[in-house]
Design an enzyme around this catalytic site. Sequence first.
Site, PDB file in Angstrom:
ATOM      1  N   CYS A   6       3.733   1.622   2.436  1.00 52.79           N
ATOM      2  CA  CYS A   6       4.994   0.975   2.117  1.00 52.79           C
ATOM      3  C   CYS A   6       5.841   1.907   1.270  1.00 52.79           C
ATOM      4  O   CYS A   6       7.054   2.041   1.476  1.00 52.79           O
ATOM      5  CB  CYS A   6       4.742  -0.321   1.346  1.00 52.79           C
ATOM      6  SG  CYS A   6       3.708  -1.478   2.237  1.00 52.79           S
TER       7      CYS A   6
ATOM      8  N   ASP B 152     -23.256 -39.757 -10.807  1.00 54.84           N
ATOM      9  CA  ASP B 152     -23.509 -40.390 -12.101  1.00 54.84           C
ATOM     10  C   ASP B 152     -22.482 -41.465 -12.429  1.00 54.84           C
ATOM     11  O   ASP B 152     -22.570 -42.093 -13.485  1.00 54.84           O
ATOM     12  CB  ASP B 152     -23.458 -39.337 -13.219  1.00 54.84           C
ATOM     13  CG  ASP B 152     -24.475 -38.240 -13.008  1.00 54.84           C
ATOM     14  OD1 ASP B 152     -25.589 -38.556 -12.552  1.00 54.84           O
ATOM     15  OD2 ASP B 152     -24.159 -37.075 -13.292  1.00 54.84           O
TER      16      ASP B 152
ATOM     17  N   ASP C 164     -22.000 -35.258 -14.157  1.00 56.04           N
ATOM     18  CA  ASP C 164     -20.950 -34.517 -13.456  1.00 56.04           C
ATOM     19  C   ASP C 164     -20.009 -35.441 -12.694  1.00 56.04           C
ATOM     20  O   ASP C 164     -19.144 -34.991 -11.960  1.00 56.04           O
ATOM     21  CB  ASP C 164     -21.534 -33.425 -12.558  1.00 56.04           C
ATOM     22  CG  ASP C 164     -22.560 -33.978 -11.606  1.00 56.04           C
ATOM     23  OD1 ASP C 164     -22.592 -35.215 -11.446  1.00 56.04           O
ATOM     24  OD2 ASP C 164     -23.334 -33.191 -11.038  1.00 56.04           O
TER      25      ASP C 164
ATOM     26  N   ASP D 209     -27.411 -35.911 -17.915  1.00 54.30           N
ATOM     27  CA  ASP D 209     -27.876 -35.703 -16.559  1.00 54.30           C
ATOM     28  C   ASP D 209     -28.412 -34.272 -16.501  1.00 54.30           C
ATOM     29  O   ASP D 209     -27.938 -33.402 -17.219  1.00 54.30           O
ATOM     30  CB  ASP D 209     -26.676 -35.881 -15.613  1.00 54.30           C
ATOM     31  CG  ASP D 209     -27.022 -35.504 -14.193  1.00 54.30           C
ATOM     32  OD1 ASP D 209     -28.033 -36.036 -13.686  1.00 54.30           O
ATOM     33  OD2 ASP D 209     -26.299 -34.691 -13.599  1.00 54.30           O
TER      34      ASP D 209
ATOM     35  N   CYS E 248       0.838  -1.191   0.000  1.00 49.95           N
ATOM     36  CA  CYS E 248       0.000   0.000   0.000  1.00 49.95           C
ATOM     37  C   CYS E 248       0.878   1.248   0.000  1.00 49.95           C
ATOM     38  O   CYS E 248       2.093   1.172   0.003  1.00 49.95           O
ATOM     39  CB  CYS E 248      -0.914   0.011   1.223  1.00 49.95           C
ATOM     40  SG  CYS E 248       0.025   0.134   2.755  1.00 49.95           S
TER      41      CYS E 248
END
Lengths: 750, 60
Positions: free
Chosen positions: A23, A641, A637, A440, A20
Amino acid sequence: MTTETAAATEISLPVVGMTCASCVNRIERHLQRADGVAEANVNLATERATVRFDPSLIDRTGIVATIEAAGYDVGRDATDETTGDGAEAADEAERASERRELLTGAIVSLGVGVAMMAIMFAPGGPPWPMMDVNRWFIAPATIVQFVYGRRFLVAALRGARHGEANMNTLVAMGTLAAYGYSMVVTLMPDLLMAAGIGHETYFDSAAVIIGLILFGRWLEARAKGQAAGAVRALLKLRPDTARVLREGGEREVPVDQVVVGDLVRVRPGDRVPVDGIIIDGASAIDESMLTGESLPVEKAVGDRAIGATINASGSFVMRAERVGRDTALSQIVTLVERAQGSKAPIQRVADRVTGWFVPAVIGIATLTFVGWVVLGPEPTLTYGLTSAIAVLIIACPCAMGLATPTAIMVGTGKGAENGILIRDGGALEHAQRITTVVLDKTGTITRGEPAVTLVKPASGTDEPSLLRIVAAAERGSEHPLAEAIVRHADSAGIEAVEATTFEAVAGRGVRATVDGATVLVGTASFLADAGVDLAELAAIDVGDASPIFAARDGDPIGLIGLADTVKPASAAAIRRLQRAGLDVWMLTGDRRSTAEAIGGKVGIGPERILAEVMPADKAAKVEELQASGATVAMVGDGINDAPALAQADLGISIGTGADVALEASDITLVGDDLGAVPTAVRLSRATMRTIRQNLGWAFGYNILLIPVAAGLLFPLAGVLLNPALAAAAMALSSVSVVANSLRLRTFRAA
Amino acid sequence: MTTMAKDPVCGMEVNREVASAQALTSDHDGDTYFFCGKGCKLDFDEEPARFFDPSYQPSM
């Protein structure tokens, strides 16, 4: 002394660990306090400190020490990056040297052969006596035969020891016959002269044959290199280093030192080093190299980042979950390599044919020789030998050996480029035969997670304020429905407010305090039990959505409907499958009404919907379809299945790259887009078509030319195949087969 | 406990887990403070009182 500045030098150093503006201030402060520093500029975005200094007072080491004293590290410059994997480089170097050796052998052998032909067939006859010419030929011919042609002799010998005859046997026999005969003619001319044989030698034929076959092998090696390019391209995606957050700050370490559990920062433009879960920050990630999907995917805390994908916009920190060989990328590379090295069943047929083809050819060559000697015109021995050699050479099944592997390599490599991972050659062969595709529903056709489909405020409330209150109440909940509502509110740009109190009632809803009012969000019974009058809201038709009701201080304020939604690409993908002549079915455990509503959206009719099927029965449904004569591809998937995927003739699992369910499926789609299914079918058809064309060319070529080489046409048309021409034709057939396979590289995903 | 904390020096929102992994934390008067980076932590450790002054403005 006033205007004179000391000779100023400027350097720019990469600074690691800035986060940031504080720094930046801190480093500039420390640098400016250092003796000899005239000016210090630190840039957070480029992560560099540019320092102007007096080299007589401070040097690079001093500046680096100052930056380190401020609490930061000076990084290595990008220019001293080292290169990647040593083993891979060695592998590639070996392949390159093999290619060079083949090409050198081909050029030298062909050069020698062609020079010999030029002398022997010079217009008006050889300029020197043939006897001398033959003797000059001995040295170059011997070099070609035993140096450049050594690989064929060694392989043939090794095969012979195991009682095997392969294409090397054919090459070795053909060239040795030509060479040996020529040596006898040259060294013992009187012996053959007595038998009525002239001084013609075949040193040139042996050299040209060896040269052409080496050239074919070189082409093959080059094609292999190109087909394996897809895998190498994937491997190149792996970044070399990762920014790991460890005790004492951020550190750049080689990617193979990242361990599971490490926190890794990924900045914009970086490649994600390993697989992990985002724990801080958000970004859009370009996953196109894994999924083929060109749009960056939005990712936030809790989402998975996959190694080798490109962080397009924001900065984030992720927790490493899979490293090294376990990453999705490594699994993909392994899978592609396995597929490329595998044999399609059709290739096993080709191997079996080669097994009997070679002895048969040797038999035919022997018969040819005997036939010419017994039946042929003078000089019988010359004709017999020439024809027998031609038969041996023409029959060389090189092209046959190339037909399948080159096509599979190019086809699977092409699949990988498009996020289609093909397990092996068998999968390709099954894929082109399928007649029926079973999809599916949840997670395959649909997203598999709820999304807000309906927002109905009660009278006296409007949509934004309903969403604002409900999202505030649900923000603390981890329920998927609650998350979907918060996501919807955020994407609709609704102001995010925090509830001051929050209480979840499992399975019913939440009670929260928002803007000082008591808010109830949950099921109808949850609100009714609290005395809320739901008469108005209960009358609203929510269709297939699950309604969530909301009340503020006892008054109903509206309902929100949630449903699983169809993935954007599903309808188009299903249309493409149907247009390709495939019968498309939907399989789901869900209610028939829900399934039919989804079916209506994607173009699957009720008669092709198998609804209310328990996970355990999915495989049985696939089996029923198979019993009715269908060759079934199941797309799912990969979790519940799995049995159906295994039962199907072709199992296709679909999901995110990190969840590749490789074992149960023949084809894995890396993306979650159904569009890859028709592409996979089309690719497998194209690959198998190429294999069949290749085999047809290779076999047809052999079968057609063997009788010509044997001299069957000679009595009819006086046609005889010169051994050198036979070799040229054979090399051309190898080239056509390889070129035909490389045509697959032009395959485009629609 | 929420996952985010405010860096008292620069005012940035900091993920506690991320800061802890890098030892970017400081204990002061019984509370733990989380920082975005080394600069903030070092500034804080040098003079914590400065950042509790109500008039202190975070640098970003």
